[in-house]
Motif scaffolding. Structure first.
Motif, PDB file in Angstrom:
ATOM      1  N   ASP A 250      -7.858  -4.789   3.743  1.00  0.00           N
ATOM      2  CA  ASP A 250      -7.858  -6.192   3.316  1.00  0.00           C
ATOM      3  C   ASP A 250      -9.263  -6.583   2.888  1.00  0.00           C
ATOM      4  N   ARG A 251      -9.454  -7.851   2.549  1.00  0.00           N
ATOM      5  CA  ARG A 251     -10.747  -8.281   2.006  1.00  0.00           C
ATOM      6  C   ARG A 251     -11.878  -8.171   3.028  1.00  0.00           C
ATOM      7  N   HIS A 252     -11.525  -8.057   4.300  1.00  0.00           N
ATOM      8  CA  HIS A 252     -12.535  -7.929   5.351  1.00  0.00           C
ATOM      9  C   HIS A 252     -12.693  -6.485   5.819  1.00  0.00           C
ATOM     10  N   GLY A 253     -12.026  -5.551   5.146  1.00  0.00           N
ATOM     11  CA  GLY A 253     -12.185  -4.145   5.466  1.00  0.00           C
ATOM     12  C   GLY A 253     -11.216  -3.594   6.489  1.00  0.00           C
ATOM     13  N   TRP A 254     -10.290  -4.418   7.013  1.00  0.00           N
ATOM     14  CA  TRP A 254      -9.329  -3.926   7.996  1.00  0.00           C
ATOM     15  C   TRP A 254      -8.287  -3.054   7.306  1.00  0.00           C
ATOM     16  N   THR A 255      -7.979  -1.915   7.910  1.00  0.00           N
ATOM     17  CA  THR A 255      -7.122  -0.917   7.282  1.00  0.00           C
ATOM     18  C   THR A 255      -5.650  -1.276   7.406  1.00  0.00           C
ATOM     19  N   ALA A 256      -4.951  -1.233   6.266  1.00  0.00           N
ATOM     20  CA  ALA A 256      -3.504  -1.428   6.251  1.00  0.00           C
ATOM     21  C   ALA A 256      -2.776  -0.088   6.201  1.00  0.00           C
ATOM     22  N   ALA A 257      -3.332   0.882   5.470  1.00  0.00           N
ATOM     23  CA  ALA A 257      -2.699   2.200   5.355  1.00  0.00           C
ATOM     24  C   ALA A 257      -3.750   3.209   4.901  1.00  0.00           C
TER      25      ALA A 257
ATOM     26  N   ALA B 219       0.803  -1.220   0.000  1.00  0.00           N
ATOM     27  CA  ALA B 219       0.000   0.000   0.000  1.00  0.00           C
ATOM     28  C   ALA B 219       0.831   1.264   0.000  1.00  0.00           C
ATOM     29  N   ALA B 220       1.970   1.243   0.677  1.00  0.00           N
ATOM     30  CA  ALA B 220       2.739   2.475   0.865  1.00  0.00           C
ATOM     31  C   ALA B 220       3.066   3.192  -0.445  1.00  0.00           C
TER      32      ALA B 220
END
Length: 419
Positions: free
Chosen positions: A243-250, A228-229
């Protein structure tokens, strides 16, 4: 008298007491001992649903191919090493078996003492068998799946008579990403193997399994963050990678949010998402790049449909002029939203705790769950007290037997079906 404590010192006497309790309960007579609340509530559900206590009903086993397919698709496969390490060595010595079932109560794995496995065959406790509570009565697989908490079932606490020679302790395993039930781990054996500490042991291993899933999820977010960066560095405006479940990576250009509510079936293109409004979704390896459009976020006049007709497929659908989305609900979230639909004037955390747990002091649990609900229904919920916004139209779809909606029935108002 605590029958489970009695069983630790005199198994035969405890079994006789429970047999009398169960017979009295089924015949409507005065019970010599009050069953534990979790057992009494389960028996009440069985009586309402028509499970025959004297008929050993067994549905067809899944085919070998279907068992293999479910094993490969189940998140449980990632925690089998944890379950085996924590349970099998002791279970075999103590003449127990370990059983792992999926969220539908189907037995997918079964290991442990060979003689006990043969006894389990006689009960129909086999690979591919259906051990939902509403199929085979109160038991250590189906009842934890319904209640969402660990349950020990001893002797005639089993609703179906043929299981009265058995003891079991099961704990639910949930997906830490969304709190959804993914299965149940159970330790079972003949009556004389019962020990009151078994339940705590099984529950602790189930929690270790959930911790392993959290670690796995954290590592996957780290990998997605590396992807993502550079993408976000070149992106203008509000955007985030999830991610596919909506959890934020960035995230860039907007405050960090831990999780973005995504519809169950998400695809690339322009979509309306809670909290962001219209967004562009672009697929990534392991997730989505979400770019927010420069439009105001509003949900005035939104219509909310709370569908509770199917116990295993409860959902909330939100729609207005800009689009619609559907989200499946965990049993606890379904119960909370049902209560808010009934009490449109609102409920305090203490009132909701009393409704759900019978204990107004359990406000910390309620506030934590409502915080999770607000992640996907935030613009449609007010708090102090918790309630749907006045502008929202709320419709509740109920099953044919509304009194059996939830595992812990309280004295509640019941809205008419479809309203």
């Amino acid at each position: 008298m605590d029958v489970t404590q009695l069983a630790a010192v005199d198994t035969a006497r405890a079994a006789r007491v429970l047999d009398k309790v169960r017979s009295a309960a089924l015949s409507g007579q005065r019970m010599p001992v009050t069953p534990r609340p979790v057992i009494g509530q389960s028996w009440a559900r069985m009586l309402r649903s028509g499970v025959d206590p004297d008929h050993d009903f067994r549905s067809g086993l899944l085919s070998h191919e279907e068992v293999q397919r479910r094993r490969q698709s189940s998140t449980l496969r990632h925690v089998l090493p944890v379950l085996r390490e924590g349970l099998l060595s002791v279970a075999d010595v103590a003449r127990h078996i370990m059983v792992v079932a999926d969220e539908e109560g189907r037995v997918l794995w079964r290991e442990g003492s060979a003689p006990v496995l043969r006894k389990a065959d006689g009960l129909g406790f086999q690979i591919g068998a259906d051990w939902r509570e509403d199929v085979v009565g109160t038991n250590g697989v189906g009842t934890p799946a319904v209640t969402g908490r660990p349950v020990q079932v001893f002797a005639s606490e089993h609703f179906v008579r043929s299981q009265a020679t058995w003891t079991c302790a099961g704990a639910p395993i949930t997906d830490p990403r969304d709190g959804r039930l993914i299965g149940v781990v159970d330790v079972s054996g003949p009556l004389e193997t019962m020990h009151p500490a078994t339940l705590a042991w099984v529950d602790s291993v189930a929690k270790l399994a959930e911790a392993r899933l959290r670690e796995t999820h954290a590592r996957s977010l780290e990998r997605l963050r590396a992807v993502a960066a550079p993408l976000l560095a070149r992106t203008g405006g509000r955007a985030l990678v999830v991610d596919r479940h909506g959890w934020t990576a960035a995230v860039t250009g907007m405050p960090y949010t831990e999780r973005l509510a995504l519809p169950k079936s998400v695809s690339a293109g322009m979509r309306w998402l809670p909290a962001l409004g219209r967004c562009s979704l672009e697929p990534l390896a392991g997730g989505w790049l979400v770019r927010a459009a420069d439009e105001p976020v509003t949900r005035a006049g939104a219509r909310i449909v709370l569908d509770l007709r199917e116990p295993r497929r409860r959902s909330v659908e939100v729609s207005d002029g800009s689009g619609s989305w559907v989200r499946e609900l965990s049993p606890r979230h379904a119960e909370l939203l049902y209560l808010l639909a009934v009490h449109r004037a609102g409920r305090s955390a203490a009132a909701l705790a009393g409704d759900i747990f019978g204990d107004p002091a359990r406000t910390v649990t309620v506030r934590a769950e409502m915080s999770r609900v607000r992640r996907y229904l935030g613009p449609l919920l007010d708090h102090r007290p918790y309630r749907f916004t006045e502008s929202a139209e709320v419709q509740t779809l109920l099953p044919d037997q509304p009194h059996s909606l939830f595992p812990h029935p309280r004295d509640r108002l019941t809205p008419a079906r479809g309203h």
